[in-house]
Motif scaffolding. Structure first.
Motif, short mmCIF file in Angstrom:
data_model
loop_
_atom_site.label_atom_id
_atom_site.label_comp_id
_atom_site.label_asym_id
_atom_site.label_seq_id
_atom_site.Cartn_x
_atom_site.Cartn_y
_atom_site.Cartn_z
N GLN A 132 16.68 -5.53 -15.85
CA GLN A 132 16.54 -4.66 -14.68
C GLN A 132 15.81 -5.39 -13.56
O GLN A 132 16.19 -5.29 -12.39
CB GLN A 132 15.80 -3.38 -15.06
N MET A 133 14.76 -6.14 -13.91
CA MET A 133 14.03 -6.91 -12.91
C MET A 133 14.95 -7.89 -12.20
O MET A 133 14.89 -8.04 -10.97
CB MET A 133 12.89 -7.68 -13.58
N TYR A 134 15.82 -8.55 -12.97
CA TYR A 134 16.76 -9.49 -12.36
C TYR A 134 17.63 -8.80 -11.31
O TYR A 134 17.75 -9.28 -10.17
CB TYR A 134 17.65 -10.13 -13.43
N PHE A 135 18.22 -7.67 -11.66
CA PHE A 135 19.13 -6.99 -10.74
C PHE A 135 18.38 -6.41 -9.54
O PHE A 135 18.91 -6.41 -8.42
CB PHE A 135 19.92 -5.90 -11.46
N VAL A 136 17.17 -5.93 -9.75
CA VAL A 136 16.37 -5.40 -8.63
C VAL A 136 16.16 -6.47 -7.57
O VAL A 136 16.41 -6.25 -6.37
CB VAL A 136 15.02 -4.86 -9.13
N HIS A 137 15.73 -7.66 -7.99
CA HIS A 137 15.42 -8.71 -7.03
C HIS A 137 16.68 -9.45 -6.55
O HIS A 137 16.74 -9.86 -5.39
CB HIS A 137 14.41 -9.68 -7.64
N TYR A 138 17.64 -9.60 -7.43
CA TYR A 138 18.89 -10.26 -7.02
C TYR A 138 19.63 -9.44 -5.97
O TYR A 138 20.05 -9.97 -4.93
CB TYR A 138 19.80 -10.48 -8.24
N LEU A 139 19.77 -8.14 -6.21
CA LEU A 139 20.50 -7.29 -5.27
C LEU A 139 19.75 -7.15 -3.94
O LEU A 139 20.36 -7.11 -2.88
CB LEU A 139 20.74 -5.91 -5.89
N GLY A 140 18.41 -7.09 -4.01
CA GLY A 140 17.62 -7.05 -2.78
C GLY A 140 17.80 -8.32 -1.96
O GLY A 140 17.94 -8.27 -0.73
N SER A 141 17.84 -9.46 -2.64
CA SER A 141 18.03 -10.75 -1.95
C SER A 141 19.44 -10.87 -1.38
O SER A 141 19.63 -11.32 -0.23
CB SER A 141 17.76 -11.90 -2.92
N ALA A 142 20.44 -10.46 -2.16
CA ALA A 142 21.82 -10.49 -1.68
C ALA A 142 21.98 -9.60 -0.46
O ALA A 142 22.65 -9.97 0.52
CB ALA A 142 22.77 -10.04 -2.80
N HIS A 143 21.35 -8.43 -0.49
CA HIS A 143 21.41 -7.50 0.65
C HIS A 143 20.81 -8.16 1.90
O HIS A 143 21.36 -8.03 3.00
CB HIS A 143 20.62 -6.23 0.31
N VAL A 147 33.87 -15.65 3.03
CA VAL A 147 33.17 -16.84 2.52
C VAL A 147 31.66 -16.69 2.69
O VAL A 147 30.88 -16.96 1.76
CB VAL A 147 33.66 -18.11 3.25
N LEU A 148 31.22 -16.24 3.89
CA LEU A 148 29.80 -16.07 4.15
C LEU A 148 29.18 -15.01 3.23
O LEU A 148 28.08 -15.20 2.69
CB LEU A 148 29.57 -15.69 5.62
N CYS A 149 29.89 -13.91 3.04
CA CYS A 149 29.39 -12.86 2.14
C CYS A 149 29.38 -13.34 0.69
O CYS A 149 28.48 -12.99 -0.09
CB CYS A 149 30.24 -11.59 2.27
N GLY A 150 30.38 -14.16 0.34
CA GLY A 150 30.40 -14.76 -1.00
C GLY A 150 29.17 -15.63 -1.23
O GLY A 150 28.55 -15.59 -2.30
N LEU A 151 28.79 -16.40 -0.20
CA LEU A 151 27.58 -17.23 -0.29
C LEU A 151 26.33 -16.35 -0.39
O LEU A 151 25.38 -16.69 -1.10
CB LEU A 151 27.48 -18.14 0.94
N ALA A 152 26.35 -15.22 0.33
CA ALA A 152 25.22 -14.30 0.29
C ALA A 152 25.01 -13.75 -1.12
O ALA A 152 23.87 -13.51 -1.54
CB ALA A 152 25.43 -13.16 1.28
N TRP A 153 26.10 -13.54 -1.85
CA TRP A 153 26.00 -13.09 -3.24
C TRP A 153 25.61 -14.24 -4.17
O TRP A 153 24.89 -14.04 -5.15
CB TRP A 153 27.34 -12.51 -3.72
N PHE A 154 26.08 -15.45 -3.87
CA PHE A 154 25.92 -16.58 -4.78
C PHE A 154 24.54 -17.24 -4.67
O PHE A 154 23.94 -17.59 -5.70
CB PHE A 154 27.00 -17.63 -4.50
N ILE A 155 24.01 -17.41 -3.46
CA ILE A 155 22.76 -18.16 -3.25
C ILE A 155 21.60 -17.60 -4.07
O ILE A 155 20.90 -18.35 -4.78
CB ILE A 155 22.40 -18.23 -1.75
N PRO A 156 21.34 -16.27 -4.02
CA PRO A 156 20.18 -15.77 -4.79
C PRO A 156 20.41 -15.68 -6.30
O PRO A 156 19.46 -15.49 -7.05
CB PRO A 156 19.94 -14.38 -4.20
#
Length: 322
Positions: A101-112, A144-153
Motif C-alpha cells: 500500500q505504501m508503494y502505491f500511495v507514493h508511486y501514484l502521488g509521484s505519477a500524478h 509518450v510524455l504521460c508514459g514517462l510520467a508513469w514510468f519515472i517514479p
C-alpha cells in the motif's frame, strides 16, 4: 546494537482517527464509501466520455484521462482498507500488504505530479509559443510524455520500498494514519540506518514533487505574463479560460501539501486527529472534485456533455409522445 525482537511484526494496525467515538464509526465509513464511489464513478465517466467522443480525443483531454486513472487508482489503494476498519472493525493489514500500500500511495502521488507537469507543458506551449503547438503537441507526443510520467517514479518507489524493507522493526505495529505511508512505517523501525532511509526517501520525494512543481510554476507564471501583455480584454479572458481548469487542478494538489509542510516548519502543530484528517482531505478531495472541474470548467467537455444531454432528452420526449 543487536535487536533481538527486530522484524517480528507480522502485521500492522491501522489507527485511523484515534479520537473518533464508536457511535460515529458507521457514519464515517458511509461517508468514506460515498467519497470512494464518487471518485470511481466520476473519473471513470471522464475516461469513458473522452474515449467515446472522438472530438475530445485531443492532447489536453488525454492528460485529463491519465489524471483520472491516477485518481481512481489512488482511491482504490487507500480507501477500501479504512472503510473496512470502521464498517467491519477490520484494522489489521499484513506486513507486506502495508508495504504494498505504501508503494502505491507514493508511486501514484509521484505519477500524478509528473502528469501535472505534462499538463503544464501542454498549456505553456499552447499559450506562450502557439505557432509550434500543432507540431510539438500531438496525441502521440502527449502519450509518450504521460508514459514517462508513469514510468519515472516506478523504479524510484521500488527502491524506496526495498530500502525501507531492509530496516529492522522492533517498535509498535500501530500505523498512526488512515493508510500505510513511508513516515508512518519508518516510525516503527529501529537501527542506525533509519535516518539514512529517511533522508534518501526525502530526496526522492523532493525530486518527484518539487522538480515538477518548479516547472509548473515557471509555466503558469509565463502564461500569466503573456496574458497580461494582451491588449484585447476579450482575448485575455478567452486565453485564461483555456488554462483555468489546469490551474485549479494543480492548486488542489499542491497548495494543501505546501500548507501542511509550511505549518509544520514554522512550528504550528496539529493534533493527531486533525493532521490525519488534513492528509486524508488533500489526498482524496482533489480526486473527487477533479471530474466536476473537467465537466464544468472545460469548454469542449461542457459543450459536448450538454449536447449529449439535450439529444438524450429529445429522444426521451419523442418516445413518450409515441
Amino acid at each position: 546494537m543487536i535487536y533481538t525482537n527486530a522484524t517480528r511484526i507480522k502485521n500492522f494496525f491501522i489507527l485511523g482517527f484515534p479520537g473518533l467515538l464508536p457511535q460515529y464509526y458507521g457514519p464515517v465509513s458511509a461517508l468514506l464509501f460515498f467519497i470512494y464511489i464518487a471518485i470511481v464513478l466520476g473519473n471513470i465517466f471522464i475516461l469513458a466520455f473522452v474515449i467515446y467522443e472522438k472530438s475530445l480525443q485531443k492532447p489536453t483531454y488525454l492528460v485529463f484521462c491519465h489524471l483520472a486513472l491516477t485518481d481512481v487508482a489512488f482511491g482504490t489503494a487507500t480507501l477500501p482498507k479504512i472503510i473496512s476498519k470502521y464498517w467491519w472493525d477490520d484494522s489489521i493489514i499484513s506486513f507486506y500488504g502495508c508495504f504494498t500500500q505504501m508503494y502505491f500511495v507514493h508511486y501514484l502521488g509521484s505519477a500524478h505530479s509528473f502528469i501535472l507537469l505534462v499538463m503544464a507543458i501542454d498549456r505553456f506551449i499552447a499559450i506562450c509559443i502557439p505557432f509550434h503547438y500543432a507540431v510539438l503537441i500531438t496525441n502521440n507526443s502527449i502519450s509518450v510524455l504521460c508514459g514517462l510520467a508513469w514510468f519515472i517514479p516506478m523504479s524510484l518507489m521500488v527502491s524506496v520500498v526495498l530500502h525501507t524493507l531492509s530496516l529492522p522493526y522492533c517498535k509498535t505495529n500501530v500505523i498512526a494514519q488512515c493508510y500505510c505511508d513511508h513516515i508512518s512505517i519508518t516510525r516503527q523501525a529501529c537501527g542506525e540506518d533509519v535516518k539514512v532511509v529517511e533522508v534518501t526517501s526525502l530526496c526522492v520525494a523532493m525530486f518527484c514533487l518539487l522538480l515538477p512543481l518548479a516547472f509548473i510554476l515557471f509555466s503558469y507564471i509565463s502564461i500569466i505574463v503573456v496574458i497580461l501583455k494582451m491588449s484585447n480584454v476579450e482575448g485575455r479572458y478567452k486565453t485564461l479560460s483555456t488554462c483555468t481548469p489546469q490551474i485549479f487542478i494543480t492548486c488542489l494538489f499542491y497548495l494543501p501539501r505546501c500548507f501542511v509542510y509550511v505549518a509544520n516548519t514554522v512550528g504550528f502543530s496539529f493534533s493527531l486527529d486533525v493532521r490525519i484528517l488534513l492528509i486524508l482531505l488533500y489526498s482524496l478531495f482533489p480526486a473527487a472534485v477533479n471530474p466536476i472541474i473537467y465537466c464544468f470548467k472545460t469548454k469542449d467537455i461542457k459543450e459536448t456533455l450538454m449536447k449529449r444531454l439535450k439529444t438524450a432528452k429529445i429522444g426521451i420526449e419523442i418516445k413518450v409522445s409515441y
